[in-house]
Write a protein that holds these residues in place. Structure first.
Motif, PDB file in Angstrom:
ATOM      1  N   ASP A  59       0.737  -1.380   0.207  1.00  0.00           N
ATOM      2  CA  ASP A  59       0.089  -0.072   0.060  1.00  0.00           C
ATOM      3  C   ASP A  59       0.882   1.278  -0.026  1.00  0.00           C
ATOM      4  O   ASP A  59       1.753   1.652   0.822  1.00  0.00           O
ATOM      5  CB  ASP A  59      -0.962  -0.080   1.189  1.00  0.00           C
ATOM      6  CG  ASP A  59      -1.712   1.288   1.358  1.00  0.00           C
ATOM      7  OD1 ASP A  59      -2.247   1.743   0.278  1.00  0.00           O
ATOM      8  OD2 ASP A  59      -2.182   1.437   2.179  1.00  0.00           O
ATOM      9  N   VAL A  86      -0.926   7.807   0.829  1.00  0.00           N
ATOM     10  CA  VAL A  86      -1.225   8.946   0.127  1.00  0.00           C
ATOM     11  C   VAL A  86      -0.498   9.033  -1.251  1.00  0.00           C
ATOM     12  O   VAL A  86      -0.895   9.711  -2.286  1.00  0.00           O
ATOM     13  CB  VAL A  86      -0.986  10.335   0.776  1.00  0.00           C
ATOM     14  CG1 VAL A  86      -1.662  10.221   2.097  1.00  0.00           C
ATOM     15  CG2 VAL A  86       0.487  10.277   0.937  1.00  0.00           C
ATOM     16  N   TRP A  87       0.373   8.532  -1.507  1.00  0.00           N
ATOM     17  CA  TRP A  87       1.100   8.482  -2.977  1.00  0.00           C
ATOM     18  C   TRP A  87       0.432   7.800  -3.724  1.00  0.00           C
ATOM     19  O   TRP A  87       0.860   7.831  -5.041  1.00  0.00           O
ATOM     20  CB  TRP A  87       2.711   7.835  -2.670  1.00  0.00           C
ATOM     21  CG  TRP A  87       3.484   8.652  -1.624  1.00  0.00           C
ATOM     22  CD1 TRP A  87       3.842   8.097  -0.378  1.00  0.00           C
ATOM     23  CD2 TRP A  87       3.589   9.879  -1.697  1.00  0.00           C
ATOM     24  NE1 TRP A  87       4.638   8.970   0.224  1.00  0.00           N
ATOM     25  CE2 TRP A  87       4.407  10.264  -0.327  1.00  0.00           C
ATOM     26  CE3 TRP A  87       3.655  11.079  -2.668  1.00  0.00           C
ATOM     27  CZ2 TRP A  87       4.918  11.355   0.001  1.00  0.00           C
ATOM     28  CZ3 TRP A  87       4.352  12.193  -2.136  1.00  0.00           C
ATOM     29  CH2 TRP A  87       4.853  12.296  -1.053  1.00  0.00           C
ATOM     30  N   ASP A  88      -0.502   7.037  -3.452  1.00  0.00           N
ATOM     31  CA  ASP A  88      -1.244   6.300  -4.399  1.00  0.00           C
ATOM     32  C   ASP A  88      -2.388   7.111  -5.026  1.00  0.00           C
ATOM     33  O   ASP A  88      -3.223   6.736  -5.905  1.00  0.00           O
ATOM     34  CB  ASP A  88      -2.121   5.024  -3.760  1.00  0.00           C
ATOM     35  CG  ASP A  88      -1.374   3.715  -3.780  1.00  0.00           C
ATOM     36  OD1 ASP A  88      -0.464   3.637  -4.471  1.00  0.00           O
ATOM     37  OD2 ASP A  88      -1.706   2.817  -3.195  1.00  0.00           O
ATOM     38  N   HIS A  89      -2.520   8.398  -4.536  1.00  0.00           N
ATOM     39  CA  HIS A  89      -3.511   9.417  -4.726  1.00  0.00           C
ATOM     40  C   HIS A  89      -2.977  10.525  -5.448  1.00  0.00           C
ATOM     41  O   HIS A  89      -2.953  11.533  -4.736  1.00  0.00           O
ATOM     42  CB  HIS A  89      -4.461   9.726  -3.698  1.00  0.00           C
ATOM     43  CG  HIS A  89      -4.995   8.411  -3.265  1.00  0.00           C
ATOM     44  ND1 HIS A  89      -6.074   7.651  -4.048  1.00  0.00           N
ATOM     45  CD2 HIS A  89      -4.855   7.718  -2.125  1.00  0.00           C
ATOM     46  CE1 HIS A  89      -6.474   6.769  -3.218  1.00  0.00           C
ATOM     47  NE2 HIS A  89      -5.764   6.662  -2.261  1.00  0.00           N
ATOM     48  N   MET A 136      -3.682  12.618  -7.752  1.00  0.00           N
ATOM     49  CA  MET A 136      -4.382  13.754  -8.200  1.00  0.00           C
ATOM     50  C   MET A 136      -4.814  14.753  -6.837  1.00  0.00           C
ATOM     51  O   MET A 136      -4.945  15.929  -7.250  1.00  0.00           O
ATOM     52  CB  MET A 136      -5.752  13.254  -8.599  1.00  0.00           C
ATOM     53  CG  MET A 136      -5.571  12.717 -10.041  1.00  0.00           C
ATOM     54  SD  MET A 136      -4.613  13.628 -11.215  1.00  0.00           S
ATOM     55  CE  MET A 136      -5.929  15.026 -11.423  1.00  0.00           C
ATOM     56  N   VAL A 137      -4.657  14.156  -5.595  1.00  0.00           N
ATOM     57  CA  VAL A 137      -4.628  15.094  -4.619  1.00  0.00           C
ATOM     58  C   VAL A 137      -3.683  16.042  -4.546  1.00  0.00           C
ATOM     59  O   VAL A 137      -3.935  17.255  -4.396  1.00  0.00           O
ATOM     60  CB  VAL A 137      -4.637  14.238  -3.220  1.00  0.00           C
ATOM     61  CG1 VAL A 137      -4.727  15.108  -1.922  1.00  0.00           C
ATOM     62  CG2 VAL A 137      -6.100  13.378  -3.133  1.00  0.00           C
TER      63      VAL A 137
END
Length: 59
Positions: A27, A30-33, A35-36
């Motif tokens: 997992d 936050v780096w998986d998102h 666009m944020v």
């Protein structure tokens, strides 16, 4: 020459391997998102631009 322990039709197990064939991806939090982060950068750029526009035109 040594005697093979596995029949010729089968694939022998990998030596020293303790993982499965397809390990689960870790997992990234936050780096998986991304666009944020992109939206935060764009929001900061727009707010900075608006600040200078208000300073120039004296609103």
């Amino acid at each position: 020459m040594s005697v093979p322990f596995v029949p010729p039709e089968e694939t022998p197990p990998a030596e020293g391997s303790t993982s499965s064939a397809h390990p689960e991806r870790a997992d990234g939090g936050v780096w998986d998102h991304p666009m944020v982060w992109v939206s935060l950068v764009l929001l900061g750029a727009v707010l900075g631009g608006l600040f200078f526009l208000f300073r120039i035109f004296g609103f």
